[in-house]
Design a protein around this motif. Structure first.
Motif, PDB file in Angstrom:
ATOM      1  N   LEU A  80      -6.415   0.625  -5.355  1.00 36.26           N
ATOM      2  CA  LEU A  80      -4.758  -0.266  -5.254  1.00 36.26           C
ATOM      3  C   LEU A  80      -6.107  -1.538  -3.967  1.00 36.26           C
ATOM      4  O   LEU A  80      -4.918  -1.916  -4.382  1.00 36.26           O
ATOM      5  N   GLY A 128       2.434   1.187  -3.610  1.00 36.91           N
ATOM      6  CA  GLY A 128       1.055   1.967  -4.313  1.00 36.91           C
ATOM      7  C   GLY A 128       0.914   3.026  -4.118  1.00 36.91           C
ATOM      8  O   GLY A 128       0.736   4.137  -5.360  1.00 36.91           O
ATOM      9  N   ARG A 129       0.874   4.247  -3.536  1.00 38.53           N
ATOM     10  CA  ARG A 129       0.694   5.041  -2.765  1.00 38.53           C
ATOM     11  C   ARG A 129       2.078   6.179  -2.991  1.00 38.53           C
ATOM     12  O   ARG A 129       1.057   7.381  -3.603  1.00 38.53           O
ATOM     13  N   ARG A 173       0.603  -1.136  -0.370  1.00 39.08           N
ATOM     14  CA  ARG A 173      -0.112  -0.369  -0.062  1.00 39.08           C
ATOM     15  C   ARG A 173       0.669   0.809   0.230  1.00 39.08           C
ATOM     16  O   ARG A 173       0.508   1.742  -0.599  1.00 39.08           O
ATOM     17  N   HIS A 232       2.337  -0.523  -9.367  1.00 36.76           N
ATOM     18  CA  HIS A 232       1.414   0.502  -9.568  1.00 36.76           C
ATOM     19  C   HIS A 232       1.126   0.280 -11.592  1.00 36.76           C
ATOM     20  O   HIS A 232       1.121   1.325 -12.328  1.00 36.76           O
ATOM     21  N   VAL A 242      -1.092   5.479  -6.934  1.00 36.11           N
ATOM     22  CA  VAL A 242      -2.729   4.471  -6.533  1.00 36.11           C
ATOM     23  C   VAL A 242      -3.020   4.865  -5.376  1.00 36.11           C
ATOM     24  O   VAL A 242      -2.419   4.614  -3.868  1.00 36.11           O
ATOM     25  N   SER A 243      -4.449   4.300  -5.087  1.00 36.41           N
ATOM     26  CA  SER A 243      -5.500   5.084  -4.362  1.00 36.41           C
ATOM     27  C   SER A 243      -6.681   4.523  -3.871  1.00 36.41           C
ATOM     28  O   SER A 243      -7.038   3.931  -4.809  1.00 36.41           O
TER      29      SER A 243
END
Ligand SMILES: Nc1ncnc2c1ncn2[C@@H]1O[C@H](COP(=O)(O)OP(=O)(O)OP(=O)(O)O)[C@@H](O)[C@H]1O
Ligand SMILES: [Mg+2]
Length: 244
Positions: free
Chosen positions: A113, A103-104, A100, A153, A108-109
């Motif tokens: 995500l 990803g952030r 996570r 991502h 990406v969220s």
């Protein structure tokens, strides 16, 4: 950018660290959608080239472009996934928390995500360990988490620096099966390795020595040109020869 834009284009690329020439006059074009292997002895410049391609190091002269954009380029960096040679995970976070986090970092969220985290955990067979702290995992599992973090991502270009170093033979084969799966879905991969059995699985290979590109091409074509039986002999032949 056109459909034929190479994923990677190097043009007279040089990199010096003080008096050390780490990359010397590299020119190379890599088409999109393939696995390209970088091989060469320790200190030949593989990591240096990758760091320039992801935009965290600058060339001394010449250019390195990804998808037609000269690096470093902030927007292009977002479509690159990079698995470093040294481990870059948070040991005190769980597998899922690491995913996570990365990803952030790549923007990406939300539900997107969560969906991607599930997908990459499936891909690297780590769904049952998602709640484990990274420090509790085996070395091979941590390599799989690192790969998953580079993928979260959905990068168009995946740059993998010795992803299978210290990995057992079974997992090495599994990694290469993942890579094939990814290129089938349109991801381009640049991967460095010291395992020549893996180099065979690349569509094209480049051999670096002391920062120079000695030769590049399809493994079978290189072997035929060297009149060698094995890839080991092929690379001994080319690494003793002057670059063309
Ligand atoms: N930050 C740096 N400062 C000084 N010299 C560096 C730096 N990074 C790399 N070098 C030098 O550049 C050369 C190429 O190193 P690089 O790490 O790219 O090799 P490599 O092919 O990735 O080797 P390995 O197979 O051991 O990972 C080496 O001589 C190295 O000492
Ligand atoms: Mg390296």
């Amino acid at each position: 950018m056109t459909p034929a834009t190479p994923i990677i284009q190097l043009d007279r690329l040089h990199k010096r660290f003080g008096a050390i020439p780490a990359l010397k006059d590299l020119s190379l074009s890599i088409p999109a959608g393939i696995t390209y292997g970088l091989i060469g002895p320790n200190g030949s410049g593989k990591t240096t080239l990758m760091r320039i391609l992801v935009g965290i190091s600058r060339p001394s002269s010449g250019t390195a472009a990804v998808l037609g954009r000269v690096m470093p380029d902030r927007e292009t960096a977002k479509v690159i996934g990079y698995m470093t040679q040294a481990e870059a995970l948070y040991q005190d976070l769980t597998v899922e928390e690491n995913l996570r986090f990365f990803g952030r970092v790549y923007g990406v969220s939300g539900a997107g995500l969560s969906r991607r985290v599930d997908e990459v955990l499936e891909l690297v067979d780590l769904a049952p360990r998602r709640k484990s702290l990274v420090e509790e995992l085996s070395g091979g599992m941590r390599r799989r988490v690192s790969l998953a973090c580079a993928l979260v991502h959905q990068p168009r270009l995946l740059i993998l620096d010795e992803p299978t170093a210290g990995v057992d033979p079974e997992l090495r084969i599994q990694f290469w099966d993942y890579f094939e799966k990814l290129t089938r879905t349109g991801t381009s991969i640049l991967v460095s390795t010291h395992h020549l059995d893996e180099a065979w699985r690349c569509l094209r290979l480049g051999l670096l020595r002391e920062g120079e590109l000695m030769i590049e091409g399809a493994p079978d074509a290189l072997r035929a040109e060297a009149k060698a039986d094995t890839l080991e002999d092929t690379f001994l032949y080319f690494s003793r020869r002057r670059p063309t």
